[in-house]
Write a protein that holds these residues in place. Structure first.
Motif, PDB file in Angstrom:
ATOM      1  N   ALA A   1       0.842  -1.201   0.000  1.00  0.00           N
ATOM      2  CA  ALA A   1       0.000   0.000   0.000  1.00  0.00           C
ATOM      3  C   ALA A   1       0.877   1.251   0.000  1.00  0.00           C
ATOM      4  CB  ALA A   1      -0.912   0.011   1.222  1.00  0.00           C
ATOM      5  N   LYS A   2       0.376   2.293  -0.617  1.00  0.00           N
ATOM      6  CA  LYS A   2       1.038   3.596  -0.616  1.00  0.00           C
ATOM      7  C   LYS A   2       0.086   4.608  -0.002  1.00  0.00           C
ATOM      8  CE  LYS A   2       4.795   2.533  -2.914  1.00  0.00           C
ATOM      9  NZ  LYS A   2       6.122   2.725  -2.416  1.00  0.00           N
ATOM     10  N   TYR A   3       0.640   5.635   0.623  1.00  0.00           N
ATOM     11  CA  TYR A   3      -0.155   6.628   1.327  1.00  0.00           C
ATOM     12  C   TYR A   3       0.151   8.020   0.801  1.00  0.00           C
ATOM     13  CZ  TYR A   3      -0.975   2.777   4.499  1.00  0.00           C
ATOM     14  OH  TYR A   3      -1.335   1.571   5.011  1.00  0.00           O
ATOM     15  N   GLY A   4      -0.883   8.862   0.788  1.00  0.00           N
ATOM     16  CA  GLY A   4      -0.735  10.232   0.324  1.00  0.00           C
ATOM     17  C   GLY A   4      -1.539  11.185   1.192  1.00  0.00           C
ATOM     18  N   ILE A   5      -1.494  12.453   0.852  1.00  0.00           N
ATOM     19  CA  ILE A   5      -2.186  13.496   1.602  1.00  0.00           C
ATOM     20  C   ILE A   5      -3.478  13.845   0.882  1.00  0.00           C
ATOM     21  CG2 ILE A   5      -2.062  15.840   2.507  1.00  0.00           C
ATOM     22  CD1 ILE A   5      -0.164  13.826   3.851  1.00  0.00           C
ATOM     23  N   TYR A   6      -4.598  13.684   1.583  1.00  0.00           N
ATOM     24  CA  TYR A   6      -5.918  13.962   1.039  1.00  0.00           C
ATOM     25  C   TYR A   6      -6.425  15.279   1.611  1.00  0.00           C
ATOM     26  CZ  TYR A   6     -10.761  13.084  -0.323  1.00  0.00           C
ATOM     27  OH  TYR A   6     -12.008  13.163  -0.887  1.00  0.00           O
ATOM     28  N   ASN A   7      -6.901  16.147   0.737  1.00  0.00           N
ATOM     29  CA  ASN A   7      -7.475  17.415   1.165  1.00  0.00           C
ATOM     30  C   ASN A   7      -8.982  17.206   1.290  1.00  0.00           C
ATOM     31  OD1 ASN A   7      -8.587  20.010   1.317  1.00  0.00           O
ATOM     32  ND2 ASN A   7      -6.941  20.880   0.102  1.00  0.00           N
ATOM     33  N   LYS A   8      -9.501  17.263   2.520  1.00  0.00           N
ATOM     34  CA  LYS A   8     -10.928  17.020   2.756  1.00  0.00           C
ATOM     35  C   LYS A   8     -11.802  18.119   2.183  1.00  0.00           C
ATOM     36  CE  LYS A   8     -10.103  16.046   7.244  1.00  0.00           C
ATOM     37  NZ  LYS A   8     -10.422  15.756   8.642  1.00  0.00           N
ATOM     38  N   GLN A   9     -11.284  19.319   2.079  1.00  0.00           N
ATOM     39  CA  GLN A   9     -12.075  20.425   1.561  1.00  0.00           C
ATOM     40  C   GLN A   9     -12.196  20.344   0.038  1.00  0.00           C
ATOM     41  OE1 GLN A   9     -10.604  24.236   2.718  1.00  0.00           O
ATOM     42  NE2 GLN A   9     -12.430  25.308   2.052  1.00  0.00           N
ATOM     43  N   ALA A  10     -11.100  20.078  -0.643  1.00  0.00           N
ATOM     44  CA  ALA A  10     -11.112  19.992  -2.111  1.00  0.00           C
ATOM     45  C   ALA A  10     -11.502  18.597  -2.594  1.00  0.00           C
ATOM     46  CB  ALA A  10      -9.742  20.356  -2.657  1.00  0.00           C
ATOM     47  N   LYS A  11     -11.515  17.620  -1.688  1.00  0.00           N
ATOM     48  CA  LYS A  11     -11.867  16.238  -1.994  1.00  0.00           C
ATOM     49  C   LYS A  11     -10.967  15.630  -3.075  1.00  0.00           C
ATOM     50  CE  LYS A  11     -16.654  16.484  -0.499  1.00  0.00           C
ATOM     51  NZ  LYS A  11     -16.705  17.744   0.117  1.00  0.00           N
ATOM     52  N   LYS A  12      -9.651  15.795  -2.882  1.00  0.00           N
ATOM     53  CA  LYS A  12      -8.693  15.182  -3.794  1.00  0.00           C
ATOM     54  C   LYS A  12      -7.329  15.073  -3.105  1.00  0.00           C
ATOM     55  CE  LYS A  12      -7.372  19.497  -6.034  1.00  0.00           C
ATOM     56  NZ  LYS A  12      -7.210  20.199  -7.292  1.00  0.00           N
ATOM     57  N   PHE A  13      -6.486  14.201  -3.658  1.00  0.00           N
ATOM     58  CA  PHE A  13      -5.123  14.059  -3.152  1.00  0.00           C
ATOM     59  C   PHE A  13      -4.292  15.225  -3.664  1.00  0.00           C
ATOM     60  CE2 PHE A  13      -6.659   9.773  -2.674  1.00  0.00           C
ATOM     61  CZ  PHE A  13      -6.106   9.401  -1.460  1.00  0.00           C
ATOM     62  N   GLN A  14      -3.366  15.705  -2.811  1.00  0.00           N
ATOM     63  CA  GLN A  14      -2.557  16.858  -3.176  1.00  0.00           C
ATOM     64  C   GLN A  14      -1.077  16.611  -2.925  1.00  0.00           C
ATOM     65  OE1 GLN A  14      -4.175  20.240  -1.040  1.00  0.00           O
ATOM     66  NE2 GLN A  14      -5.321  20.812  -2.860  1.00  0.00           N
ATOM     67  N   PHE A  15      -0.259  17.461  -3.502  1.00  0.00           N
ATOM     68  CA  PHE A  15       1.182  17.540  -3.298  1.00  0.00           C
ATOM     69  C   PHE A  15       1.968  16.390  -3.919  1.00  0.00           C
ATOM     70  CE2 PHE A  15      -0.732  19.560   0.513  1.00  0.00           C
ATOM     71  CZ  PHE A  15      -0.434  20.870   0.194  1.00  0.00           C
TER      72      PHE A  15
END
Length: 64
Positions: A13-27
């Motif tokens: 598994a890989k992990y990323g940063i999810y923006n709850k306000q924009a509802k998408k992964f970022q950075f």
């Protein structure tokens, strides 16, 4: 996510940063464990990483 998964992750598994306000992964962060993903976020944006909108989530297969 339990404490063991936060420290060691799940195999494959890989992990990323999810923006709850924009509802998408970022950075473009893709790390093996949630702790590494959070550390990478702190490196990129500094103290703004404390904001409520950022959350570490497991990346879907298509995002890897």
């Amino acid at each position: 996510m339990n404490r063991f998964e936060k420290m060691h992750g799940k195999p494959g598994a890989k992990y990323g940063i999810y923006n709850k306000q924009a509802k998408k992964f970022q950075f473009g962060i893709c790390e093996d464990t949630p702790m590494l993903a959070e550390a990478r976020l702190w490196q990129k944006i500094g103290d703004d990483a404390r904001k409520w909108r950022f959350e570490v989530k497991r990346l879907p297969d298509k995002e890897k």
